[in-house]
Design a protein around this motif. Structure first.
Motif, PDB file in Angstrom:
ATOM      1  N   MET A 238       0.038   3.806  -8.459  1.00  0.00           N
ATOM      2  CA  MET A 238      -0.287   2.840  -7.405  1.00  0.00           C
ATOM      3  C   MET A 238       0.442   1.522  -7.613  1.00  0.00           C
ATOM      4  N   ASN A 239       1.044   1.048  -6.553  1.00  0.00           N
ATOM      5  CA  ASN A 239       1.718  -0.233  -6.614  1.00  0.00           C
ATOM      6  C   ASN A 239       0.746  -1.343  -6.191  1.00  0.00           C
ATOM      7  N   HIS A 240       0.742  -2.455  -6.931  1.00  0.00           N
ATOM      8  CA  HIS A 240      -0.171  -3.556  -6.613  1.00  0.00           C
ATOM      9  C   HIS A 240       0.553  -4.896  -6.528  1.00  0.00           C
ATOM     10  N   ASP A 241       1.849  -4.850  -6.208  1.00  0.00           N
ATOM     11  CA  ASP A 241       2.640  -6.090  -6.198  1.00  0.00           C
ATOM     12  C   ASP A 241       2.075  -7.160  -5.257  1.00  0.00           C
ATOM     13  N   GLN A 242       1.703  -6.740  -4.050  1.00  0.00           N
ATOM     14  CA  GLN A 242       1.175  -7.709  -3.075  1.00  0.00           C
ATOM     15  C   GLN A 242      -0.128  -8.336  -3.573  1.00  0.00           C
ATOM     16  N   SER A 243      -1.037  -7.493  -4.063  1.00  0.00           N
ATOM     17  CA  SER A 243      -2.316  -8.014  -4.563  1.00  0.00           C
ATOM     18  C   SER A 243      -2.088  -8.972  -5.718  1.00  0.00           C
ATOM     19  N   ARG A 244      -1.155  -8.594  -6.573  1.00  0.00           N
ATOM     20  CA  ARG A 244      -0.868  -9.436  -7.732  1.00  0.00           C
ATOM     21  C   ARG A 244      -0.369 -10.805  -7.275  1.00  0.00           C
ATOM     22  N   SER A 245       0.526 -10.815  -6.314  1.00  0.00           N
ATOM     23  CA  SER A 245       1.078 -12.096  -5.886  1.00  0.00           C
ATOM     24  C   SER A 245       0.055 -12.895  -5.071  1.00  0.00           C
TER      25      SER A 245
ATOM     26  N   ALA B  79      -3.652  -4.508   0.205  1.00  0.00           N
ATOM     27  CA  ALA B  79      -2.477  -5.231   0.681  1.00  0.00           C
ATOM     28  C   ALA B  79      -1.175  -4.488   0.391  1.00  0.00           C
ATOM     29  N   ASP B  80      -1.211  -3.532  -0.555  1.00  0.00           N
ATOM     30  CA  ASP B  80      -0.011  -2.739  -0.857  1.00  0.00           C
ATOM     31  C   ASP B  80      -0.039  -1.381  -0.169  1.00  0.00           C
ATOM     32  N   GLY B  81      -1.015  -1.202   0.723  1.00  0.00           N
ATOM     33  CA  GLY B  81      -1.087   0.049   1.469  1.00  0.00           C
ATOM     34  C   GLY B  81      -1.812   1.177   0.748  1.00  0.00           C
ATOM     35  N   ASN B  82      -2.419   0.899  -0.422  1.00  0.00           N
ATOM     36  CA  ASN B  82      -3.198   1.940  -1.106  1.00  0.00           C
ATOM     37  C   ASN B  82      -4.519   2.150  -0.373  1.00  0.00           C
ATOM     38  N   ARG B  83      -4.980   3.397  -0.341  1.00  0.00           N
ATOM     39  CA  ARG B  83      -6.181   3.749   0.395  1.00  0.00           C
ATOM     40  C   ARG B  83      -7.254   4.210  -0.590  1.00  0.00           C
ATOM     41  N   TYR B  84      -8.455   3.662  -0.447  1.00  0.00           N
ATOM     42  CA  TYR B  84      -9.551   4.021  -1.355  1.00  0.00           C
ATOM     43  C   TYR B  84     -10.772   4.480  -0.573  1.00  0.00           C
ATOM     44  N   LEU B  85     -11.459   5.463  -1.107  1.00  0.00           N
ATOM     45  CA  LEU B  85     -12.777   5.806  -0.585  1.00  0.00           C
ATOM     46  C   LEU B  85     -13.714   4.698  -1.048  1.00  0.00           C
ATOM     47  N   ASP B  86     -14.383   4.058  -0.117  1.00  0.00           N
ATOM     48  CA  ASP B  86     -15.149   2.843  -0.427  1.00  0.00           C
ATOM     49  C   ASP B  86     -16.640   3.146  -0.594  1.00  0.00           C
ATOM     50  N   PHE B  87     -17.160   2.901  -1.803  1.00  0.00           N
ATOM     51  CA  PHE B  87     -18.604   2.995  -2.025  1.00  0.00           C
ATOM     52  C   PHE B  87     -19.199   1.620  -2.363  1.00  0.00           C
ATOM     53  N   VAL B  88     -18.383   0.576  -2.233  1.00  0.00           N
ATOM     54  CA  VAL B  88     -18.894  -0.785  -2.453  1.00  0.00           C
ATOM     55  C   VAL B  88     -19.608  -1.254  -1.186  1.00  0.00           C
ATOM     56  N   MET B  89     -18.990  -0.964  -0.050  1.00  0.00           N
ATOM     57  CA  MET B  89     -19.603  -1.264   1.248  1.00  0.00           C
ATOM     58  C   MET B  89     -20.080  -2.720   1.325  1.00  0.00           C
TER      59      MET B  89
END
Ligand SMILES: *Cc1c(COP(=O)(O)O)cnc(C)c1O
Length: 444
Positions: free
Chosen positions: A1-8, A46-56
């Protein structure tokens, strides 16, 4: 997974937001992913990664990220008609009527803007109504960022848990371990005449999840009645989730004097509420003398979102769906844990779930099938968590440093520490649950 956008983005955030966030729990290490948008039961970063969300959103989202059409339409209409007025609107009355119709303890409601504001106001109300100063809360419980409940220590030996709170605040707060009937009885024998209220979640949802043992909530009801104190249930998480529209108090059959709400009751917008018997709630100004007021309270957009959310839940199979899937998830987790980490405990009820990394020797034989119910017959009973301290004793570092990131890499977004509940939403599907179970198998 790329996280460049989140990091910046986090790099920029650190310059202008303390810790880079607006709520401390979001500051996941080394840096959080920034959410671009939601999509049903998923979030996309922000990097386009998709997660199943259980935080809601930590609890407010019952449907996930796609609102039913009726909710979305009501929100957009209210927003376009001018968001708020400083004069009453019909929608506030309608939402209050809905609550009074469905929640056993509620005859009258005051709406506020957050769960914190609800518990602050409830404590002030209890003190004003009884003319007493002391409150009893559960060790390790969370009732928002408020002076009276941010305490550590046990019994009357309490101190503020944060700088900035005068020590004298904690003098009025007594803590007892959740699920310990003798402890609360003792506290009342010593201080009962000075206790304004017992304030507790019916299920500890911010520190576990910890389910009440048989008879515990009834004991709280009896002892508060006996001493003329109020029983206040903080249903900010459990409200309109556990027990459906009747809330946890209906499910457990124990009716408090006052209930605090938040999260789901605002349909995803900032909200809080204090409900209870008329003679108590009427003590708030202007009908009574306990001061309570707010520019944004009863905000029409929030009220419309909350009302249409609850109406939709009343009409459709929302609770059957989320509770059914969560039960399937907890049952699957129970099997996986038995196989791969038999010392751990699966907890939760209705649409709430968590695996607590309890330590020690696993019991032999049967456990609760789909989440700990504090069943005394269960071989795991001695080590299932019954108090906040039991959860603190879990392998919380392993959960946070190894397990959470591993689940994130599997594309599953869980609450980032051992303590906060996770939630199944209406947009989740059976295949989401299967995918999640596979991820747990890999990450555990
Ligand atoms: C979230 C929560 C609060 C605080 O609500 P905010 O809206 O975050 O201020 C209070 N009590 C409980 C039980 C909660 O879960």
């Amino acid at each position: 997974m790329n996280h460049d956008q989140s990091r910046s983005l986090y790099d920029r955030a650190l310059s202008v937001l303390p810790g880079g966030v607006n709520s401390s729990v979001r500051a996941v290490r080394p840096y959080p992913f920034f959410v671009e948008r939601g999509d049903g039961g998923h979030v996309i970063d922000a990097d386009g990664n998709r997660y199943l969300d259980f935080v809601m959103g930590y609890g407010p989202l019952l449907f996930g990220h796609d609102l039913p059409e009726s909710v979305e339409a009501a929100v957009q209409q209210r927003a376009s008609e001018g968001p708020m007025y400083g004069a009453p609107t019909e929608v506030e009355v309608e939402l209050a009527e809905f609550l009074a119709r469905h929640v056993p303890s509620v005859e009258m409601v005051r709406f506020v803007n957050s769960g914190t504001e609800a518990t602050v106001s409830a404590v002030r109300l209890a003190r004003g109504y009884t003319g007493r100063d002391k409150i009893v809360i559960m060790e390790g419980s969370y009732h928002g960022a408020q002076e009276s409940t941010l305490v550590e220590g046990s019994g009357t030996d309490t101190a503020p848990s944060s700088p900035g709170i005068p020590a004298s605040f904690a003098d009025h707060t007594i803590t007892v371990p959740f699920n310990d009937e003798a402890a609360v009885q003792e506290v009342f024998e010593a201080h009962g005449e000075d206790i304004a209220a017992v304030l507790t979640e019916p299920i500890l949802g911010n520190h576990g999840i910890v389910h009440p043992v048989e008879g515990y909530l009834e004991t709280l009801r009896e002892v508060t009645d006996e001493y003329g104190s109020l029983l206040v249930f903080d249903e900010v998480i459990t409200g309109f989730r556990v027990g459906g529209l009747q809330c946890a108090q209906g499910k457990f059959g124990v009716t408090p004097d006052v209930t605090t709400f938040g999260k789901i009751v605002g349909g995803g917008f900032p909200v809080g509420a204090i409900g209870g018997r008329t003679e108590i709630i009427e003590e708030f100004t202007p009908s009574g003398d306990v001061f309570q007021s707010g520019t944004f309270s009863g905000h029409p957009v929030t009220m419309a979102a909350g009302l249409e959310t609850l109406r939709y839940a009343a009409k459709e199979d929302v609770y059957d769906h989320v509770n059914g899937l969560a039960e399937q998830l907890r049952a699957g987790l129970t099997d996986i844990v038995e196989d791969q980490a038999p010392e751990y405990t699966v907890v939760g009820t209705d649409s709430m779930f968590k695996v607590i990394f309890t330590r020690g020797r696993p019991g032999e034989g049967e456990r609760c099938e789909a989440g700990c119910r504090q069943n005394e017959g269960c071989s795991h009973f001695d080590q299932c968590p019954k108090t906040g301290a039991d959860v603190d004793d879990a392998d919380t570092e392993r959960w946070e440093r190894l397990f959470w990131p591993a689940m994130k890499d599997e594309g599953i977004f869980l609450t980032p520490n051992q303590f906060e509940s996770q939630f199944v939403c209406y947009a989740h599907t059976e295949s989401d649950i299967e995918e999640t179970l596979e991820a747990y198998k890999t990450a555990l």
